[in-house]
Design a protein around this motif. Structure first.
Motif, PDB file in Angstrom:
ATOM      1  N   VAL A 268      21.581  20.136  16.007  1.00 13.56           N
ATOM      2  CA  VAL A 268      20.430  21.050  16.123  1.00 13.56           C
ATOM      3  C   VAL A 268      19.355  20.438  17.004  1.00 13.56           C
ATOM      4  O   VAL A 268      18.753  21.121  17.844  1.00 13.56           O
ATOM      5  N   ALA A 269      19.107  19.130  16.840  1.00 20.62           N
ATOM      6  CA  ALA A 269      18.106  18.468  17.682  1.00 20.62           C
ATOM      7  C   ALA A 269      18.502  18.540  19.158  1.00 20.62           C
ATOM      8  O   ALA A 269      17.653  18.750  20.036  1.00 20.62           O
ATOM      9  N   THR A 270      19.803  18.384  19.418  1.00 14.44           N
ATOM     10  CA  THR A 270      20.284  18.449  20.804  1.00 14.44           C
ATOM     11  C   THR A 270      20.088  19.851  21.371  1.00 14.44           C
ATOM     12  O   THR A 270      19.642  20.021  22.519  1.00 14.44           O
ATOM     13  N   ARG A 271      20.418  20.884  20.565  1.00 18.45           N
ATOM     14  CA  ARG A 271      20.237  22.262  21.044  1.00 18.45           C
ATOM     15  C   ARG A 271      18.764  22.565  21.300  1.00 18.45           C
ATOM     16  O   ARG A 271      18.420  23.225  22.289  1.00 18.45           O
ATOM     17  N   LEU A 272      17.904  22.093  20.399  1.00 18.11           N
ATOM     18  CA  LEU A 272      16.470  22.315  20.601  1.00 18.11           C
ATOM     19  C   LEU A 272      15.974  21.620  21.864  1.00 18.11           C
ATOM     20  O   LEU A 272      15.167  22.178  22.625  1.00 18.11           O
ATOM     21  N   ASP A 273      16.447  20.409  22.094  1.00 19.50           N
ATOM     22  CA  ASP A 273      16.015  19.680  23.283  1.00 19.50           C
ATOM     23  C   ASP A 273      16.546  20.342  24.544  1.00 19.50           C
ATOM     24  O   ASP A 273      15.854  20.415  25.564  1.00 19.50           O
ATOM     25  N   LEU A 274      17.791  20.826  24.486  1.00 18.38           N
ATOM     26  CA  LEU A 274      18.345  21.519  25.645  1.00 18.38           C
ATOM     27  C   LEU A 274      17.554  22.791  25.937  1.00 18.38           C
ATOM     28  O   LEU A 274      17.238  23.085  27.103  1.00 18.38           O
ATOM     29  N   ALA A 275      17.226  23.556  24.893  1.00 14.29           N
ATOM     30  CA  ALA A 275      16.416  24.767  25.097  1.00 14.29           C
ATOM     31  C   ALA A 275      15.034  24.407  25.628  1.00 14.29           C
ATOM     32  O   ALA A 275      14.468  25.120  26.464  1.00 14.29           O
ATOM     33  N   THR A 276      14.486  23.282  25.155  1.00 13.17           N
ATOM     34  CA  THR A 276      13.178  22.838  25.651  1.00 13.17           C
ATOM     35  C   THR A 276      13.255  22.447  27.119  1.00 13.17           C
ATOM     36  O   THR A 276      12.355  22.765  27.911  1.00 13.17           O
ATOM     37  N   ALA A 277      14.323  21.739  27.500  1.00 10.94           N
ATOM     38  CA  ALA A 277      14.492  21.373  28.908  1.00 10.94           C
ATOM     39  C   ALA A 277      14.589  22.629  29.777  1.00 10.94           C
ATOM     40  O   ALA A 277      14.003  22.690  30.870  1.00 10.94           O
ATOM     41  N   LYS A 278      15.322  23.645  29.292  1.00 11.11           N
ATOM     42  CA  LYS A 278      15.436  24.892  30.049  1.00 11.11           C
ATOM     43  C   LYS A 278      14.070  25.566  30.192  1.00 11.11           C
ATOM     44  O   LYS A 278      13.723  26.060  31.276  1.00 11.11           O
ATOM     45  N   ALA A 279      13.303  25.593  29.102  1.00  8.26           N
ATOM     46  CA  ALA A 279      11.987  26.235  29.163  1.00  8.26           C
ATOM     47  C   ALA A 279      11.046  25.497  30.109  1.00  8.26           C
ATOM     48  O   ALA A 279      10.334  26.109  30.907  1.00  8.26           O
ATOM     49  N   ARG A 280      11.051  24.159  30.037  1.00 11.13           N
ATOM     50  CA  ARG A 280      10.147  23.387  30.893  1.00 11.13           C
ATOM     51  C   ARG A 280      10.579  23.452  32.361  1.00 11.13           C
ATOM     52  O   ARG A 280       9.732  23.509  33.259  1.00 11.13           O
ATOM     53  N   TYR A 281      11.881  23.442  32.612  1.00 12.48           N
ATOM     54  CA  TYR A 281      12.376  23.581  33.983  1.00 12.48           C
ATOM     55  C   TYR A 281      12.018  24.970  34.525  1.00 12.48           C
ATOM     56  O   TYR A 281      11.593  25.107  35.683  1.00 12.48           O
ATOM     57  N   SER A 282      12.168  25.998  33.691  1.00 11.47           N
ATOM     58  CA  SER A 282      11.823  27.357  34.112  1.00 11.47           C
ATOM     59  C   SER A 282      10.339  27.464  34.409  1.00 11.47           C
ATOM     60  O   SER A 282       9.927  28.107  35.374  1.00 11.47           O
ATOM     61  N   LEU A 283       9.510  26.813  33.566  1.00 11.98           N
ATOM     62  CA  LEU A 283       8.067  26.827  33.813  1.00 11.98           C
ATOM     63  C   LEU A 283       7.734  26.116  35.111  1.00 11.98           C
ATOM     64  O   LEU A 283       6.887  26.578  35.889  1.00 11.98           O
ATOM     65  N   LYS A 362      23.202  33.114  33.043  1.00 11.01           N
ATOM     66  CA  LYS A 362      24.268  33.002  32.040  1.00 11.01           C
ATOM     67  C   LYS A 362      23.992  31.891  31.044  1.00 11.01           C
ATOM     68  O   LYS A 362      24.286  32.030  29.848  1.00 11.01           O
ATOM     69  N   VAL A 363      23.440  30.759  31.504  1.00 12.53           N
ATOM     70  CA  VAL A 363      23.236  29.621  30.603  1.00 12.53           C
ATOM     71  C   VAL A 363      21.887  29.683  29.890  1.00 12.53           C
ATOM     72  O   VAL A 363      21.554  28.777  29.129  1.00 12.53           O
ATOM     73  N   GLY A 364      21.095  30.739  30.112  1.00 10.13           N
ATOM     74  CA  GLY A 364      19.822  30.869  29.404  1.00 10.13           C
ATOM     75  C   GLY A 364      18.631  30.337  30.158  1.00 10.13           C
ATOM     76  O   GLY A 364      17.565  30.153  29.561  1.00 10.13           O
ATOM     77  N   LEU A 365      18.763  30.073  31.442  1.00 10.75           N
ATOM     78  CA  LEU A 365      17.633  29.642  32.256  1.00 10.75           C
ATOM     79  C   LEU A 365      16.922  30.857  32.845  1.00 10.75           C
ATOM     80  O   LEU A 365      17.540  31.903  33.067  1.00 10.75           O
ATOM     81  N   PHE A 366      15.635  30.715  33.081  1.00 15.09           N
ATOM     82  CA  PHE A 366      14.916  31.750  33.812  1.00 15.09           C
ATOM     83  C   PHE A 366      15.290  31.656  35.295  1.00 15.09           C
ATOM     84  O   PHE A 366      15.715  30.613  35.777  1.00 15.09           O
ATOM     85  N   VAL A 367      15.106  32.759  36.003  1.00 12.86           N
ATOM     86  CA  VAL A 367      15.495  32.848  37.414  1.00 12.86           C
ATOM     87  C   VAL A 367      14.229  32.783  38.276  1.00 12.86           C
ATOM     88  O   VAL A 367      13.256  33.496  38.002  1.00 12.86           O
ATOM     89  N   PRO A 368      14.213  31.940  39.319  1.00 13.63           N
ATOM     90  CA  PRO A 368      13.012  31.807  40.160  1.00 13.63           C
ATOM     91  C   PRO A 368      12.803  33.013  41.076  1.00 13.63           C
ATOM     92  O   PRO A 368      13.021  32.958  42.280  1.00 13.63           O
ATOM     93  N   ALA A 369      12.428  34.124  40.484  1.00 10.71           N
ATOM     94  CA  ALA A 369      12.157  35.357  41.224  1.00 10.71           C
ATOM     95  C   ALA A 369      11.025  36.086  40.517  1.00 10.71           C
ATOM     96  O   ALA A 369      10.698  35.793  39.364  1.00 10.71           O
ATOM     97  N   LYS A 370      10.417  37.038  41.214  1.00  5.76           N
ATOM     98  CA  LYS A 370       9.339  37.818  40.616  1.00  5.76           C
ATOM     99  C   LYS A 370       9.906  38.839  39.634  1.00  5.76           C
ATOM    100  O   LYS A 370      11.034  39.308  39.777  1.00  5.76           O
ATOM    101  N   GLU A 371       9.074  39.169  38.631  1.00  4.09           N
ATOM    102  CA  GLU A 371       9.498  40.187  37.665  1.00  4.09           C
ATOM    103  C   GLU A 371       9.495  41.565  38.330  1.00  4.09           C
ATOM    104  O   GLU A 371       8.665  41.829  39.203  1.00  4.09           O
ATOM    105  N   PRO A 372      10.405  42.459  37.911  1.00  8.55           N
ATOM    106  CA  PRO A 372      11.454  42.248  36.928  1.00  8.55           C
ATOM    107  C   PRO A 372      12.674  41.576  37.553  1.00  8.55           C
ATOM    108  O   PRO A 372      13.005  41.846  38.711  1.00  8.55           O
TER     109      PRO A 372
END
Length: 820
Positions: A268-283, A362-372
């Protein structure tokens, strides 16, 4: 095989390396570097939801989202299961990991609207009793503490006493035999205490020689006086090690007993960290969350201002050239896009950018494009990009491309289902087709320079046949080409679309912008002439190409010019819109300023009137006192009367000018209804009861003369109705108009701290005073913000009362304040 090649061609591993730098733990970094696309849409949606919720937490939490203390304890758990004894450092790492995960779970439990993360941490057990036992027995350095075992504490006490006796004995020898020592100090060799004795005077200190210096000038001797004490100390040290090992063995057995639960905690800690890395990379990428569209709902692919993530990294970290974004908008009926244009114009980068965007979604990352950001979920992403020439395998460029394309077609064929079942349980129209009837699979195919490396005529024919096949068997195919014949496919089949990379004729360089609906034109002869090739050669080449090709190029050039003109006009319109918005803001600011000045002037006038009244009262009281103190004669009374008249003339304002005659509404007049804030037209004259019929919009209604006024603000004249002798019953007062909720009298404080919320609430009350009511959205959460808001409202002088909103308006998450 081909899917692994595709990931390599799209440089997916580089992106994963970049993602790993945003991980907080070693396990999170490893998971990021080995990130693979999931096999189902449900998994992608779950991963995307995790990223969104962590992104939300990162933005909301003021204390921070930290993984402090969480370590890779996987090897330690494996050793514990195999009955190996864990070291103090391993046990301490397990304790800090349990504490770190428990802290993360508390943060998640305290938040609302994060169901995916709540579900992720719901079933984990962090064993606080095991953590406490480890900290009781193991100190910060990883050593077993005295309190872990009474026997161990006793052994260490004896060891300390022996060590003190040894030091005292050696200190006495140093004082007596100081001249025989190289230095007056006590040292150790191995686990024995020794003195550094000069070699010529070794007989001065009798004992056992344990070592010598490199030059032989110094001998390290253990005096006979402490040999017995040293032996006893060594015995106690062995007993201490055995007892400490026994303590660690007990703790290890406790760890082994709950190994499956601890592995779950680590996962669970690994999944949380992976999701955090995705969120911070997307930001960091300034990316936006994608939405997976349904091709059956005829939705378009929309990727505006899409940037290549690896180029963004290169620009940020290596100060490379700025990234030129591209816009991809593909209608639902389009199955094949042919991109044409010059070499080094960005065609290959466009393919890789689209492929990486699909993989990131597909892997849950945000895409570097304008919304939508809207694109399909592709089950497979297959690519043939780059030169596959190999001298070792005797493969030409053409052969390498064909082999990879063959594997792509085989993969599409293997994954193509012979039928599909509809959602209502029956087979849809595809089930009625013949087994060999083609239909597209959920695949994205990216082909670079299709048909290149061979005879142009045969290569062009092969490319057309291949694209037609892919139009039947893949959901979307994007191919780059130099063949002009592929440009005409759009006009023969509605499933085809053209695109091109823009080329600047003046600078002879690409702009890297992607143009849709316009095929690329040939620039080879133009570039050759600009670069100095003899005009005779260029002219001959133009005659060999043919006039029709030149006509096509001229048409394309005209289309490009028309597009540039439209883009210029769009930019000008956008600038005009921005100027209008700025002007609107300036006018609004000035209006607020005028309202504030009017309010201050009104207060000042009211204060002046109060001061004048107070002064007049004081003067009148003084006149009365003088009259009472003097003799009551007519002369004194006349003086007092004159003084009062003078005071009256000074302080009583002049009578107002005679009011204008009241407004008499007639049929057809335009009038205002202030309580409804509406302008209406008079349909009937007022009756004897003072009521008339008006119309605004499509609605007719009967209103009283007291409720209307002219467009200039004049009140309507109300005729006096003759009253009967008897006293009539008082007319029932019309019910007050219920307050209407708008943006101006609504404030959203969710996510704010109580201190910040009070400042925003003060401003909102001053703005909503005209409407008399204020809706305050504070959310449910822990209730701290709601309690702070209620406490502030209770002591505010402008708040009459407040209450929780109705259930339909937010319930306990919204408070309605009624203002004085």
């Amino acid at each position: 095989m081909i899917q692994s090649e595709t990931l390599e061609l799209l440089e997916w591993q580089r992106l994963c390396q970049h993602l790993a730098t945003f991980a907080a733990t070693k396990l999170g970094a490893i998971a990021s570097r080995h990130l693979h696309p999931p096999a189902t849409l449900a998994e992608s949606l779950h991963l995307l939801a995790q990223t969104k919720e962590v992104y939300q937490l990162e933005c909301q939490l003021t204390s921070g989202w930290t993984f402090e203390g969480i370590q890779d304890i996987g090897d330690a758990l494996e050793r514990a299961e195999r009955q190996g004894i864990l070291s103090g450092e391993d046990l301490l790492a397990i304790a800090t990991t349990l504490a770190g995960v428990r802290r993360l779970r508390r943060l998640i439990d305290d938040q609302e609207d994060i169901p995916v993360l709540n579900q992720l941490v719901a079933d984990i057990r962090t064993y606080p009793e095991l953590e406490q036992e480890i900290h009781r027995c193991i100190d910060e350095r990883g050593d077993v503490t005295d309190r872990a075992s009474p026997k161990l504490a006793e052994i260490r006490q004896h060891s300390k006493s022996l060590r003190d006796r040894i030091y005292q004995t050696l200190q006495n020898i140093v004082q007596r035999q100081g001249g025989a020592l190289q230095q007056p100090l006590i040292t150790q060799r191995g686990d024995r205490f020794v003195l550094p004795v000069k070699a010529p005077q070794k007989d001065s200190v009798s004992g056992i020689v344990h070592d010598a210096s490199s030059t032989g000038a110094t001998l390290y001797i253990e005096p006979h006086a402490i040999v017995g004490l040293g032996n006893q100390l060594k015995t106690y040290q062995r007993r201490e090690q055995a007892e400490a090992e026994a303590v660690r063995r007990v703790l290890t057995e406790q760890v082994a007993a709950v190994k499956p639960d601890l592995e779950q905690v680590l996962a669970v800690a690994t999944r949380l960290d992976l999701a955090t890395a995705k969120a911070r990379y997307s930001l960091w990428l300034q990316a936006n969350p994608p939405r997976f569209i349904d091709p059956n709902q005829r939705e378009s692919i929309t990727l505006r201002q899409l940037r290549h993530p690896l180029l963004v990294w290169q620009y940020q970290h290596e100060e490379d050239a700025p990234v030129v974004p591209i816009t991809i908008q593909i209608q639902p009926q389009i199955k094949v896009v042919a991109i044409t244009g010059p070499n080094t114009g960005g065609k290959t980068v466009t393919l890789k950018t689209l492929g990486l965007a699909a993989l990131m979604a597909k892997v849950g990352l945000f895409v570097p494009a304008k919304e939508p950001v809207e694109l399909p979920w592709f089950e497979q992403i297959l690519a043939d990009i780059g030169d596959e020439q190999s001298l070792e395998q005797s493969l030409s460029t053409f052969s390498g491309h064909i082999r990879r394309i063959s594997r792509i077609l085989e993969e599409l064929e293997n994954c193509r289902a012979p039928w599909r079942v509809s959602t209502d349980g029956g087979e849809d129209d595809l089930a009625q087709r013949e087994p060999d009837t083609p239909h597209p699979t959920s695949a994205l195919v990216l082909l670079d320079e299709i048909g290149a490396g061979t005879d142009p005529a045969e290569g062009s024919a092969l490319a057309i046949a291949l694209l037609n096949y892919l139009a039947d068997h893949a959901q979307l195919t994007v191919a780059t080409t130099h063949y002009g014949e592929l440009k005409a496919l759009k006009y023969q089949d509605e499933r085809f679309e053209n695109a091109s990379v823009e080329f600047n004729d003046v600078t002879l360089s690409p702009t890297y912008r992607l143009l849709w609906g316009i095929p690329g034109r040939s620039n080879a002869l133009t570039i050759a002439e600009r670069l100095g090739l003899k005009s005779d050669v260029v002219s001959l080449a133009q005659t060999l190409v043919g006039g029709s090709s030149e006509d096509v190029n001229q048409v394309i050039s005209g289309l490009e010019a028309q597009r540039r003109d439209q883009e210029t006009k769009a930019q000008e319109a956008n600038q005009l819109l921005q100027q209008t918005e700025r002007l609107h803001q300036e006018v609004s600011s000035k209006a607020k300023l005028l309202q504030e000045r009017e309010r201050e002037l009104k207060l000042s006038q009211e204060q002046a009137v109060q001061d004048a009244i107070a002064q007049a009262k004081a003067e009148i009281a003084q006149v009365i006192r003088k009259l009472q103190q003097g003799p009551q004669i007519a002369q004194n009374a006349k003086k007092a009367t004159d003084a009062l008249k003078e005071i009256e003339q000074r302080h009583i304002p002049k009578p107002p000018a005679k009011a204008k005659p009241a407004f008499q509404p007639k049929v057809g007049d335009r009038i205002r209804i202030p309580r409804l804030n509406q302008t209406a037209e008079v349909l009937t004259p007022a009756d004897e009861d003072g009521e008339l019929t008006v119309r605004f919009g499509l609605m007719k209604m009967t209103v009283s003369l007291a409720d209307i006024e002219s467009l200039e603000g004049q009140k309507a004249h109300i005729p006096v109705k003759s009253k009967p002798a008897s006293t009539p019953a008082p007319a029932a007062a019309s019910p007050p108009t219920p307050p209407i909720r708008t943006e101006k009298n609504t404030i959203d404080l969710r996510g704010s701290r109580v201190a910040d919320a009070e400042v925003e609430l003060e401003q909102a009350i001053s703005k909503a005073i005209a409407s008399g009511v204020l809706w305050i959205i504070h959310g449910k959460g822990t209730g701290k913000l709601r309690a702070g808001v209620h406490e502030f409202l209770e002591r505010h002088p402008l708040v009459d009362r407040f209450e929780l909103a109705k259930q339909a308006e937010g319930g306990s998450g919204v408070t309605v304040a009624y203002l004085k």
